[in-house]
Scaffold this motif. Structure first.
Motif, PDB file in Angstrom:
ATOM      1  N   GLY A   1       0.773  -1.236   0.000  1.00 52.36           N
ATOM      2  CA  GLY A   1       0.000   0.000   0.000  1.00 52.36           C
ATOM      3  C   GLY A   1       0.802   1.281   0.000  1.00 52.36           C
ATOM      4  N   ASN A   2       1.815   1.351   0.864  1.00 53.23           N
ATOM      5  CA  ASN A   2       2.537   2.617   1.033  1.00 53.23           C
ATOM      6  C   ASN A   2       3.342   3.033  -0.195  1.00 53.23           C
ATOM      7  OD1 ASN A   2       5.621   1.953   1.480  1.00 53.23           O
ATOM      8  ND2 ASN A   2       4.446   0.321   2.475  1.00 53.23           N
ATOM      9  N   MET A   3       3.539   2.116  -1.158  1.00 55.79           N
ATOM     10  CA  MET A   3       4.248   2.487  -2.387  1.00 55.79           C
ATOM     11  C   MET A   3       3.339   3.215  -3.365  1.00 55.79           C
ATOM     12  SD  MET A   3       6.706  -0.749  -2.960  1.00 55.79           S
ATOM     13  CE  MET A   3       7.677   0.172  -4.147  1.00 55.79           C
ATOM     14  N   ASN A   4       2.047   3.105  -3.127  1.00 54.49           N
ATOM     15  CA  ASN A   4       1.053   3.799  -3.955  1.00 54.49           C
ATOM     16  C   ASN A   4       0.936   5.235  -3.434  1.00 54.49           C
ATOM     17  OD1 ASN A   4      -0.412   1.379  -5.562  1.00 54.49           O
ATOM     18  ND2 ASN A   4       0.223   0.695  -3.528  1.00 54.49           N
ATOM     19  N   VAL A   5       2.014   5.970  -3.606  1.00 57.15           N
ATOM     20  CA  VAL A   5       2.208   7.255  -2.921  1.00 57.15           C
ATOM     21  C   VAL A   5       1.029   8.211  -3.159  1.00 57.15           C
ATOM     22  CG1 VAL A   5       3.727   9.274  -2.728  1.00 57.15           C
ATOM     23  CG2 VAL A   5       4.708   6.983  -3.010  1.00 57.15           C
ATOM     24  N   LYS A   6       0.429   8.631  -2.038  1.00 59.61           N
ATOM     25  CA  LYS A   6      -0.712   9.536  -2.102  1.00 59.61           C
ATOM     26  C   LYS A   6      -0.219  10.968  -2.230  1.00 59.61           C
ATOM     27  CE  LYS A   6      -2.743   7.722   1.708  1.00 59.61           C
ATOM     28  NZ  LYS A   6      -3.815   7.238   2.639  1.00 59.61           N
ATOM     29  N   TRP A   7      -1.102  11.850  -2.720  1.00 56.31           N
ATOM     30  CA  TRP A   7      -0.798  13.276  -2.874  1.00 56.31           C
ATOM     31  C   TRP A   7       0.500  13.453  -3.686  1.00 56.31           C
ATOM     32  CZ3 TRP A   7      -0.945  11.344   2.425  1.00 56.31           C
ATOM     33  CH2 TRP A   7      -2.250  11.191   2.901  1.00 56.31           C
ATOM     34  N   LEU A   8       0.685  12.564  -4.639  1.00 58.31           N
ATOM     35  CA  LEU A   8       1.924  12.514  -5.434  1.00 58.31           C
ATOM     36  C   LEU A   8       2.210  13.865  -6.096  1.00 58.31           C
ATOM     37  CD1 LEU A   8       4.088  10.458  -6.616  1.00 58.31           C
ATOM     38  CD2 LEU A   8       2.601  10.344  -8.622  1.00 58.31           C
ATOM     39  N   HIS A   9       3.426  14.349  -5.947  1.00 59.27           N
ATOM     40  CA  HIS A   9       3.762  15.611  -6.635  1.00 59.27           C
ATOM     41  C   HIS A   9       5.132  15.575  -7.297  1.00 59.27           C
ATOM     42  CE1 HIS A   9       6.302  18.145  -3.603  1.00 59.27           C
ATOM     43  NE2 HIS A   9       6.527  16.869  -3.397  1.00 59.27           N
TER      44      HIS A   9
END
Lengths: 430, 430
Positions: free
Chosen positions: A262-270
Motif C-alpha cells: 500500500g505505502n508504495m502507492n504514494v498519495k498526494w503525489l507531486h
C-alpha cells in the motif's frame, strides 16, 4: 438458521469433512435444503393479512434524495475502525470493516487509510506533478492537464504491508473481528493515466532505473519504485470507483502500482526523481523493511503475496444455530490472478475447492463461496488461496520461522476461525 | 491542450476522418504527441526550485480520516442533478453527473434516483419479504435470514426507461450536459440472493407464470415480472458496491433484474404474488407503456437496448484549444455484452472502432476510448454501440418514426455532440 431435516441433506454430497457441500449438487437441490432453514411458512394466510401488514412508511410519503447520498441510519455501525495510533504516534491507520461488507468493491468512504502525518487539504489548481532527475526534459503537469490525458480503468486491491499484523504479534489469537485483524485491504476501480506516457514524454536517460516518488503531505512520504514497474502497469490515479479520488486516498492524485504494498502507492503525489539507484528514503529505512529471522534485513519487498480471508462467518460473529450456511470470503495476489481457493471445515485436515465469483481479475479481490452444513459442533474453518503462478499461503508457523519476531510486514499466512459449539466465532491459529 | 507539431503527427494514422487516430500507433508513439500537448518544460530548473515549491500542507500536519469518508471539498460541484419533478408531481428523479465521472462504477452517493412517493425510512427488523399466490407454500423471510443465504455478486448497469428523454421531446437539441440528458444510468456491483432459491423454496404451481412485485413505499410501486426472468439472473439485492444498499436504492432490499428497465428493479421490495397472467398494475398502465406511432400501445417492453454516450468531451464542456484529446464514453446493452463501439468525428460519415476497456461484462457499462487529434474546426462526434447479438443503435429519426411523439421511453438512439470552432461542446442531433 435452523435444524436440517433428513430429506434435503440426502441430496447433498460432502466434499470435505465437517459439512462442506458440493456446489453443483447444492445448486440443483439447495432450495429444499434452504426451505427448512430460514423462511417462515405463511400457509393459510388470508390475502387481507398481506395488506393489513402495511407499515407506516407505506402510508406516508418519504423524503427526497440527497445531492450526495448516504447509507441508511440503520447501518451507522458500518464504519471504518477508528484510527489506530501506532507507537511512533505518527503513523495512524483506519481499517475497512471487511466483515460487514460483501462483493469485491469497497465504498470509497470505507477504504482503509494509513498516513504518516494526517491528510492534507490540497487545492487542485495549486498542485503540480513533476518528473525530473535522469531525464532528457524535466516536466511538470497541472491536474487539469492530466485530466485530459488518455486513461485506463482497472479493478485492483490495495493492501497495507502491515495487514494481518495482529496475528503475528500476538502469541495467542486475539479475539477480534476480521476487519480489526485483516481490514487493511480494500478493492476499487482505479482510473488514471499510465505512467509510461509521462515517463516517455520526459525521456528517461539510459542510466535511469528508479523513481523516487514523493507525496505532498507533511509526512513527506517517499518510496522508490523501479522504472520497470512504472512502465508496466502503474498509473497516476485520478478517479476511484468512478469519482475523483478523495483526500484520504491522495486527492488530487496518487501513484497506483498494482499488487505492490500500500505505502508504495504514494498519495498526494507531486514529484518523481529519476535516479540510477534507489534513494534509501526515511520511510524505507524506518518503516518498510522486513527483518529476517537470521537478523538480515530484506528491503524492497514490493509485492503483496497470495492471501485469503473468510469474512462470513468470521471473528465475533454468532451463528444462531446449526444448519446451512454459506462460507464467503475473498482472495487476492499481488502477482496476478487467483486460480483457486480451498476451504477446510476441520482445521485443515480435509479441503474442498470453493466457487470463485468472476470475472477473475489480476491483482484484484476475488470473492469465493462454498455451501456448508454446520453440525453444531466445534469446527475450525480455514481458507488457502493459490494464484495463477502456483504460489500459495504458508502456515503461520512457517511464516514466523522466516522473520524476526517483531517483523510483521507481508504476513500472508493462512487464516482460520473457530466456531464453538455455541455458535460463537473467534480468531484461531491452526 | 496545445498545437500539434508536425513530427509527432507524422507517426499517426488517421483511422477515420476528422482526426480519429489509430490506437496501436498512438500507444507506440503517443508520448511524442502528448509531449507537445500538456506538460510544461522545466529545463534548467534547479533542484532548489523543487523544494522551494513546497506548499503549506507539506509543512503542517493534516487531519485524521473520517469514520465514513467523503469527497474533497474541491469536488463539491460533483453531485446528483437536483430532483426533477415531473408533471405528475409524484415522480421525481435525480440524475448521475456522468460527465464528471470516469470508469464504469458509480459511487452509491451519486447513483441516479427515481421514486414515485419519496424514499421510505425502513427499519430492517420490521421488514419482511413474502412470496405468495400460485405457490405450494407461501413463505416470508426476515432481512436477517436472507443475509444468511447464498449470494452472487455482479457488476451491472441500471437505467431508467425514460433516460435520454430530453433528446426525444425537444425538436431542437437542448443545451444540456451529458448528465442532464443521459444521467439516468449508473453502474454498480450488486450482491444478493438469486431469486430462484426463494421461488423453489415456495414451490411454484404449474400455472404460475408471472410475479407481481411490490415495493414497501408510499407509492406502492408494482411491476409484473415474468418468472422466466426471475429464474434466470434476478437477485434480491442486499449490497451495492460492497456495502448494504442505501435507502434511495431500496434499503433494506430491492429486486434486481439485470438489463431490464430501472423501475422493474423494485425498490423496498416486500412482496411477490405469483399469478398466471400479469396484474396490469397502475404503474404499468400509467407510466411504463410505450406508445407507438400507429396509436397502438406496446406494454412490457422490459429490456434496455444497446446504447452509448460519449462523456468526454460532452455537452457544456470546453476544449481549451486544438490538439490531442481522448474521446471517452461508455456503452451498454440490456441483452448482453458490448461487442464493439464505433466513433465518428465527422458527424457519422466515417467511423473508427474504439478501444474497449475490459473485462467486458454482460449487462454492464463498458468504457470505450479513442485518441483524437482535433484540428480546431467544427466537428460532430458520434458513437454507436453493437452488442454481442449484433443489435445496434437506431438514428434519432428512425427511433422517432416508430413511436408517438409524446412517448419517450427506451430511447436508445445515437447520440452526438457538436464541437464548435471555439471549443464549446454542445448537444446535437445528427
Amino acid at each position: 438458521m435452523s435444524n436440517i431435516k433428513k430429506d434435503p441433506l440426502k441430496n447433498q454430497i460432502e466434499v470435505a469433512k465437517g459439512g462442506l457441500l458440493d456446489r453443483r449438487r447444492f445448486l440443483a437441490s439447495g432450495a429444499s435444503l434452504l426451505s427448512v432453514a430460514a423462511a417462515s411458512s405463511m400457509s393459510g394466510m388470508a390475502s387481507a393479512d398481506v395488506f393489513d401488514s402495511h407499515p407506516k412508511h407505506m402510508k406516508t410519503p418519504g423524503i427526497p434524495s440527497k445531492l450526495y447520498g448516504k447509507p441508511s441510519q440503520y447501518e451507522s455501525h458500518v464504519v471504518r475502525l477508528p484510527e489506530h495510533v501506532y507507537s511512533s504516534a505518527i503513523i495512524t491507520a483506519a481499517f475497512t470493516p471487511i466483515d460487514q461488507l460483501n462483493g469485491v468493491i469497497t465504498p470509497a468512504g470505507l477504504h482503509f487509510v494509513v498516513h504518516h502525518s494526517g491528510i492534507p487539504d490540497i487545492e487542485p489548481s495549486g498542485h503540480q506533478f513533476m518528473i525530473h532527475g535522469l531525464v532528457n526534459k524535466p516536466l511538470k503537469w497541472s491536474v487539469e492537464s492530466l485530466l485530459n490525458y488518455p486513461m485506463v480503468s482497472r479493478i485492483h486491491f490495495l493492501e497495507c504491508a502491515g495487514n494481518s499484523g495482529p496475528n503475528i504479534i500476538a502469541n495467542s489469537p486475539m479475539d477480534m473481528t476480521a476487519g480489526q485483524i485483516h481490514g487493511q485491504i480494500s478493492g476499487s476501480l482505479w482510473t488514471g493515466v499510465p505512467l509510461k506516457y509521462l515517463l516517455d514524454e520526459a525521456g528517461i536517460k539510459p542510466n535511469g532505473k528508479w523513481a523516487m516518488c514523493e507525496g505532498a503531505d507533511a509526512g513527506n512520504h517517499v518510496r522508490n519504485v523501479p522504472l520497470e514497474k512504472l512502465y508496466d502497469d502503474a498509473i497516476i490515479a485520478l478517479y476511484q470507483n468512478g469519482e475523483r479520488i478523495r483526500p484520504d486516498q491522495g486527492y488530487p492524485m496518487r501513484l497506483f502500482v498494482p499488487g505492490y504494498e500500500g505505502n508504495m502507492n504514494v498519495k498526494w503525489l507531486h514529484r518523481m526523481e529519476i535516479s540510477d539507484v534507489p534513494s534509501q528514503s526515511k520511510d524505507e529505512q524506518s518503516q518498510y523493511a522486513d527483518f529476517r529471522a537470521d537478523g538480515r534485513i530484506k528491503q524492497y519487498s514490493f509485492n503483496m503475496e497470495v492471501k485469503s480471508v473468510i469474512t462470513k462467518p468470521s471473528g465475533k460473529q454468532q451463528l444462531p444455530k446449526d444448519g446451512f450456511y454459506e462460507i464467503s470470503g475473498f482472495a487476492w495476489s499481488g502477482r496476478g490472478k487467483i486460480k483457486a481457493v480451498e476451504v477446510s471445515a476441520d482445521g485443515g485436515k480435509t479441503w474442498a475447492t470453493a466457487n470463485l465469483e468472476g470475472p477473475i481479475m489480476s491483482k484484484a479481490m476475488t470473492r469465493f463461496t462454498i455451501p456448508w452444513n454446520w453440525n453444531g459442533q466445534k469446527a475450525v474453518i480455514v481458507s488457502r488461496a493459490i494464484d495463477e503462478f502456483g504460489n500459495t499461503q504458508p502456515t503461520r508457523e512457517d511464516w514466523i520461522s522466516r522473520y524476526a519476531r517483531y517483523s510483521l510486514g507481508h504476513n500472508n499466512s493462512i487464516n482460520s476461525w473457530l466456531v464453538s459449539n455455541d455458535g460463537k466465532v473467534s480468531n484461531y491459529y491452526v
